[in-house]
Design a protein around this motif. Sequence first.
Motif, PDB file in Angstrom:
ATOM      1  N   ARG A 179      -1.153   6.648 -12.621  1.00  0.00           N
ATOM      2  CA  ARG A 179      -0.941   5.200 -12.496  1.00  0.00           C
ATOM      3  C   ARG A 179      -1.718   4.639 -11.307  1.00  0.00           C
ATOM      4  O   ARG A 179      -2.303   3.564 -11.375  1.00  0.00           O
ATOM      5  CB  ARG A 179       0.545   4.888 -12.371  1.00  0.00           C
ATOM      6  CG  ARG A 179       1.306   5.304 -13.642  1.00  0.00           C
ATOM      7  CD  ARG A 179       2.729   4.942 -13.554  1.00  0.00           C
ATOM      8  NE  ARG A 179       2.864   3.626 -14.198  1.00  0.00           N
ATOM      9  CZ  ARG A 179       3.978   2.922 -14.207  1.00  0.00           C
ATOM     10  NH1 ARG A 179       5.045   3.374 -13.597  1.00  0.00           N
ATOM     11  NH2 ARG A 179       4.026   1.765 -14.802  1.00  0.00           N
ATOM     12  N   ARG A 180      -1.722   5.378 -10.213  1.00  0.00           N
ATOM     13  CA  ARG A 180      -2.450   4.962  -9.014  1.00  0.00           C
ATOM     14  C   ARG A 180      -3.957   4.913  -9.302  1.00  0.00           C
ATOM     15  O   ARG A 180      -4.633   3.960  -8.928  1.00  0.00           O
ATOM     16  CB  ARG A 180      -2.144   5.942  -7.876  1.00  0.00           C
ATOM     17  CG  ARG A 180      -2.590   5.497  -6.522  1.00  0.00           C
ATOM     18  CD  ARG A 180      -2.095   6.425  -5.416  1.00  0.00           C
ATOM     19  NE  ARG A 180      -2.546   7.789  -5.578  1.00  0.00           N
ATOM     20  CZ  ARG A 180      -1.760   8.835  -5.845  1.00  0.00           C
ATOM     21  NH1 ARG A 180      -0.463   8.682  -5.967  1.00  0.00           N
ATOM     22  NH2 ARG A 180      -2.263  10.042  -5.964  1.00  0.00           N
ATOM     23  N   GLN A 181      -4.478   5.928 -10.001  1.00  0.00           N
ATOM     24  CA  GLN A 181      -5.903   5.952 -10.331  1.00  0.00           C
ATOM     25  C   GLN A 181      -6.265   4.802 -11.266  1.00  0.00           C
ATOM     26  O   GLN A 181      -7.343   4.218 -11.145  1.00  0.00           O
ATOM     27  CB  GLN A 181      -6.278   7.298 -10.948  1.00  0.00           C
ATOM     28  CG  GLN A 181      -6.323   8.411  -9.929  1.00  0.00           C
ATOM     29  CD  GLN A 181      -6.619   9.768 -10.549  1.00  0.00           C
ATOM     30  OE1 GLN A 181      -6.309  10.030 -11.699  1.00  0.00           O
ATOM     31  NE2 GLN A 181      -7.215  10.642  -9.750  1.00  0.00           N
TER      32      GLN A 181
ATOM     33  N   LEU B 132      -6.545  -2.971  -3.378  1.00  0.00           N
ATOM     34  CA  LEU B 132      -5.304  -2.207  -3.186  1.00  0.00           C
ATOM     35  C   LEU B 132      -5.207  -1.622  -1.785  1.00  0.00           C
ATOM     36  O   LEU B 132      -4.161  -1.137  -1.411  1.00  0.00           O
ATOM     37  CB  LEU B 132      -5.200  -1.085  -4.220  1.00  0.00           C
ATOM     38  CG  LEU B 132      -5.118  -1.537  -5.667  1.00  0.00           C
ATOM     39  CD1 LEU B 132      -5.108  -0.338  -6.587  1.00  0.00           C
ATOM     40  CD2 LEU B 132      -3.877  -2.367  -5.900  1.00  0.00           C
TER      41      LEU B 132
ATOM     42  N   VAL C 288       2.134   1.709  -3.535  1.00  0.00           N
ATOM     43  CA  VAL C 288       1.048   2.139  -4.426  1.00  0.00           C
ATOM     44  C   VAL C 288       0.742   3.621  -4.204  1.00  0.00           C
ATOM     45  O   VAL C 288       0.584   4.387  -5.161  1.00  0.00           O
ATOM     46  CB  VAL C 288      -0.219   1.275  -4.233  1.00  0.00           C
ATOM     47  CG1 VAL C 288      -1.431   1.897  -4.920  1.00  0.00           C
ATOM     48  CG2 VAL C 288       0.016  -0.133  -4.771  1.00  0.00           C
ATOM     49  N   LYS C 289       0.687   4.049  -2.939  1.00  0.00           N
ATOM     50  CA  LYS C 289       0.400   5.454  -2.635  1.00  0.00           C
ATOM     51  C   LYS C 289       1.478   6.391  -3.175  1.00  0.00           C
ATOM     52  O   LYS C 289       1.207   7.556  -3.443  1.00  0.00           O
ATOM     53  CB  LYS C 289       0.255   5.655  -1.125  1.00  0.00           C
ATOM     54  CG  LYS C 289      -1.050   5.136  -0.576  1.00  0.00           C
ATOM     55  CD  LYS C 289      -1.152   5.376   0.923  1.00  0.00           C
ATOM     56  CE  LYS C 289      -2.468   4.860   1.461  1.00  0.00           C
ATOM     57  NZ  LYS C 289      -2.577   5.042   2.923  1.00  0.00           N
TER      58      LYS C 289
ATOM     59  N   LEU D 210       3.003   5.986  -6.060  1.00  0.00           N
ATOM     60  CA  LEU D 210       3.002   5.993  -7.530  1.00  0.00           C
ATOM     61  C   LEU D 210       2.433   7.310  -8.047  1.00  0.00           C
ATOM     62  O   LEU D 210       1.632   7.961  -7.363  1.00  0.00           O
ATOM     63  CB  LEU D 210       2.153   4.831  -8.059  1.00  0.00           C
ATOM     64  CG  LEU D 210       2.682   3.422  -7.824  1.00  0.00           C
ATOM     65  CD1 LEU D 210       1.613   2.386  -8.205  1.00  0.00           C
ATOM     66  CD2 LEU D 210       3.959   3.176  -8.607  1.00  0.00           C
TER      67      LEU D 210
ATOM     68  N   THR E  59       0.821  -1.213   0.000  1.00  0.00           N
ATOM     69  CA  THR E  59       0.000   0.000   0.000  1.00  0.00           C
ATOM     70  C   THR E  59       0.853   1.261   0.000  1.00  0.00           C
ATOM     71  O   THR E  59       0.542   2.224  -0.716  1.00  0.00           O
ATOM     72  CB  THR E  59      -0.951  -0.008   1.218  1.00  0.00           C
ATOM     73  OG1 THR E  59      -1.790  -1.158   1.130  1.00  0.00           O
ATOM     74  CG2 THR E  59      -1.809   1.239   1.276  1.00  0.00           C
TER      75      THR E  59
ATOM     76  N   LYS F  26      -0.013   9.880  -9.743  1.00  0.00           N
ATOM     77  CA  LYS F  26      -1.468   9.897  -9.608  1.00  0.00           C
ATOM     78  C   LYS F  26      -2.183   9.127 -10.718  1.00  0.00           C
ATOM     79  O   LYS F  26      -3.093   8.347 -10.435  1.00  0.00           O
ATOM     80  CB  LYS F  26      -1.957  11.346  -9.571  1.00  0.00           C
ATOM     81  CG  LYS F  26      -3.429  11.484  -9.299  1.00  0.00           C
ATOM     82  CD  LYS F  26      -3.824  12.947  -9.202  1.00  0.00           C
ATOM     83  CE  LYS F  26      -5.307  13.077  -8.910  1.00  0.00           C
ATOM     84  NZ  LYS F  26      -5.709  14.498  -8.835  1.00  0.00           N
TER      85      LYS F  26
END
Length: 129
Positions: free
Chosen positions: A116-118, A128, A109-110, A112, A106, A114
């Motif tokens: 790519r994360r979205q 996720l 991922v946070k 990454l 997590t 914006k």
Amino acid sequence: MDYQQARDYLLQKPETIEDYPFGPDVAVYKILGKMFATLGTEKDTDGKPQGRMNLKCDPTEALMLREIFSAVIPGYHMNKKHWNTVILDGSVPQGELKRMIDLSYTLVVKGLPKARRQGLMAKYGEQLE
């Protein structure tokens, strides 16, 4: 949790790939090119192979985990503020190890970009978190 169980759990995380950029002895687990875990083995005191895993962690929690579990130490070959090494000797409960893996994933991922994360959130949603 042993080496194989840890590997299986790491590979269940969405979009995770297993890579060996440091050679055949250490597997690196990445999400969209960003590392969230490593997994390798070292000999224990009896000469038997024992799993070792590096996981990203919040700095305050990293210190707390090191105080609670003797099998959690500062990240080997990593930024010791943000990474822990977990020795897979059976002393850390499986649920706690899964929680640590989930947290590492997590956090990466946070971090990454914006877009790519979205994209990941649109595809996987709650998986996720």
